[in-house]
Design an enzyme around this catalytic site. Structure first.
Site, short mmCIF file in Angstrom:
data_model
loop_
_atom_site.label_atom_id
_atom_site.label_comp_id
_atom_site.label_asym_id
_atom_site.label_seq_id
_atom_site.Cartn_x
_atom_site.Cartn_y
_atom_site.Cartn_z
N LYS A 170 0.80 -1.14 0.04
CA LYS A 170 -0.06 0.00 -0.18
C LYS A 170 0.95 1.23 0.10
O LYS A 170 1.28 1.73 1.30
CB LYS A 170 -1.09 0.13 1.31
CG LYS A 170 -2.10 1.31 1.09
CD LYS A 170 -2.41 1.79 2.44
CE LYS A 170 -1.40 2.96 2.89
NZ LYS A 170 -1.47 4.20 2.09
N GLU A 245 10.23 1.95 10.48
CA GLU A 245 10.97 3.13 10.14
C GLU A 245 10.28 4.62 10.25
O GLU A 245 9.53 4.80 9.20
CB GLU A 245 12.04 3.05 8.77
CG GLU A 245 13.03 3.84 8.76
CD GLU A 245 12.68 5.21 8.26
OE1 GLU A 245 12.58 6.27 8.98
OE2 GLU A 245 12.59 5.37 6.92
N CYS A 279 13.30 12.08 6.89
CA CYS A 279 13.31 11.75 8.43
C CYS A 279 14.44 11.75 8.87
O CYS A 279 14.56 11.98 10.23
CB CYS A 279 12.54 10.36 8.50
SG CYS A 279 13.43 9.09 7.42
N GLU A 379 8.84 16.93 15.15
CA GLU A 379 9.35 16.73 13.88
C GLU A 379 8.53 17.81 12.67
O GLU A 379 7.42 17.53 12.55
CB GLU A 379 9.48 15.35 13.31
CG GLU A 379 9.90 15.15 11.92
CD GLU A 379 9.85 13.57 11.35
OE1 GLU A 379 10.86 13.11 10.69
OE2 GLU A 379 9.03 12.81 11.71
#
Length: 476
Positions: A170, A245, A279, A379
């Site tokens: 997906k 992750e 990231c 973040e």
């Protein structure tokens, strides 16, 4: 507008069980350029059952057969390279040079590295009288993001194929076109029916039922920590392997013996590349307190030279962020930085000068940031750099580690041994010394809430293998 309304299941393009569509938006123009179907639990079930059937035979293929398959995939990918470059720039906004030289290039890098690894990987060893074998984990569910879309697809699919697993992917519904192209590449390369399946959709409609499906033996997710928690909870009832992750808030420690101009310049570029949507971006820059003014001036000069604009225009080095929702989130966090008292060095709120359409963010630098400010904790996932002054090296390391994240870290020093010692103190899965780039054979993954497990190279292959012990393999 192109329409991609079918899913790739059991070696064929098939209609969704329940028709439901979504427009895919070009973030540089704010206009729809493609339309996809959104899947459901029924589509997931069809794909998982196809993968289960295929696993019976594909798991028994030889090393040589899988090497040959990966080589055919690599050749087919290279033949469609220009299509991937264009798709990635259109769907998520990376400048053409970045798409060509980095984004699309990661697909080639991961495939080539996995072919190399597979040629010598030890799937069995004998210890005493016992054989210890590494065997494919089974059917894998992959949920991948939009920020490095083909990178995150191939770094999962390549090792899974190398291990003998079958899979259901997906991709992000925000940037799905590269995944559809990759399904076409796999089909052209002759991947057996059911080994790879693609179901487009959103998290609640496809991600949740894929994570929870009892026929899925492992789920591998890349995305935000918040979404990763939901995936883990959905997977828990069936006790499947979960690889994640997740997010990051990486520290870049510039030591007193570093070349300040070179270190700050590289650090700013590391944050602003990909519009800050990486990231592992070095978004917290730690500098000696006495050099903060100089560091801020260098960062300002570098940030203001960045050309922001349509990714297809010549000379553009930073495109838009991926969506209106994401643009508004970044704007809110920039406002929070100003509100909490950080010094705005350059950038700030609103669209860059000369742009009145598209999800473009000004390359932004804050100084006088403290580690308890929102912009140092959350973040941002945008082109926003926080400069934090430190007094001692111990303070820098303490603040660097004072985060829920632990994906990557960066250390700059004029003395490599000094850099190594500081790197050893960082609680992160990766550390880059003095501007070192990625290594596709090195493990990629994080500590703490940045996830668990590793990707890339032999470490990525290991994630898709179960360990079996056969006692009495040979006589004592």
């Amino acid at each position: 507008m192109k329409e991609y309304l079918r899913f790739y299941i059991d070696g064929a393009w098939v209609d969704p069980v329940v028709p439901k569509t979504l427009d895919v938006i070009n973030p540089a123009t704010e206009e729809a350029f493609a339309r996809i179907s959104l899947g459901s639990a029924a589509d997931v079930d069809k794909a998982v059952k196809a993968a289960q059937r295929a696993f019976e035979t594909y798991s028994q293929t030889t090393r040589e057969e899988r090497i040959d398959l990966l080589q055919r995939i690599l050749s087919a990918y290279q033949a469609r390279y220009g299509d991937f470059v264009e798709a990635i720039s259109t769907e998520m906004g990376a400048p053409l040079t970045l798409s060509k030289n980095a984004q699309a290039a990661t697909g080639i890098a991961h495939l080539a590295k996995m072919i190399e690894v597979l040629k010598t990987f030890e799937f069995q060893e004998v210890r005493g009288t016992t054989a210890i074998s590494k065997e494919p984990v089974g059917v894998c569910g992959f949920i991948t993001p939009w920020n490095w879309p083909i990178n995150q697809i191939v770094c999962k699919v390549a090792p899974a194929l190398a291990a003998g697993c079958t899979m259901v992917l997906k991709p992000s519904e925000i940037a799905p076109v590269d995944a559809i192209l990759f399904a076409e590449v796999l089909h052209e390369a002759g991947v057996p029916a059911g080994v790879f399946n693609l179901v487009n959709g959103d998290g609640p409609g496809v991600g949740q039922p894929l994570s929870a499906h009892p026929g899925v033996d492992m789920v591998s997710f890349t995305g935000s920590t918040r979404a990763g928690v939901l995936v883990a909870k959905a997977a828990a009832d069936t006790v499947k392997r979960v690889h994640q992750e997740l997010g990051g808030k990486s520290a870049n420690i510039i030591l007193r013996d570093a070349d300040l101009k070179a270190a700050v310049t590289g650090g700013v570029r590391g944050v602003m590349g990909n519009s800050g949507q990486s990231c592992n971006a070095p978004t917290r820059m730690f500098v000696p307190r006495e050099t903060q003014s100089e560091a801020a001036a260098i960062a300002k000069a570098v940030a203001e030279k960045i050309k922001v604009g349509n990714p297809f225009e010549d000379g553009v080095t930073m495109g838009p962020v991926v969506s209106d929702v994401h643009f508004k989130k970044i704007q809110g966090l920039i406002a929070k930085g100003i509100e909490e008292g950080a010094t705005l060095v350059t950038g700030g709120l609103g669209l860059p000068e000369g742009l009145n359409k598209g999800y473009f963010v000004r390359p932004t630098v804050f100084a006088d940031v403290t580690n308890d400010m929102t912009i140092a904790r959350e973040e941002i996932f945008g082109p926003v750099l926080s400069i934090l002054p430190y007094d001692s090296e111990d303070d820098a390391v303490r603040m660097a580690n004072d985060t829920v994240y632990g994906l990557s870290g960066y250390v700059q020093s004029g003395d490599i041994e000094h850099a190594r010692k500081v790197a050893a103190r960082l609680r992160t899965g990766n550390v880059h010394l003095n501007g070192a780039g990625p290594d596709f054979g090195a493990p990629f993954g994080g500590f703490k809430q940045s996830g668990n497990g590793r990707e890339w190279g032999e470490f990525g292959l290991d994630e898709f293998l179960e360990v079996k012990a056969v006692m009495g393999w040979q006589a004592a």
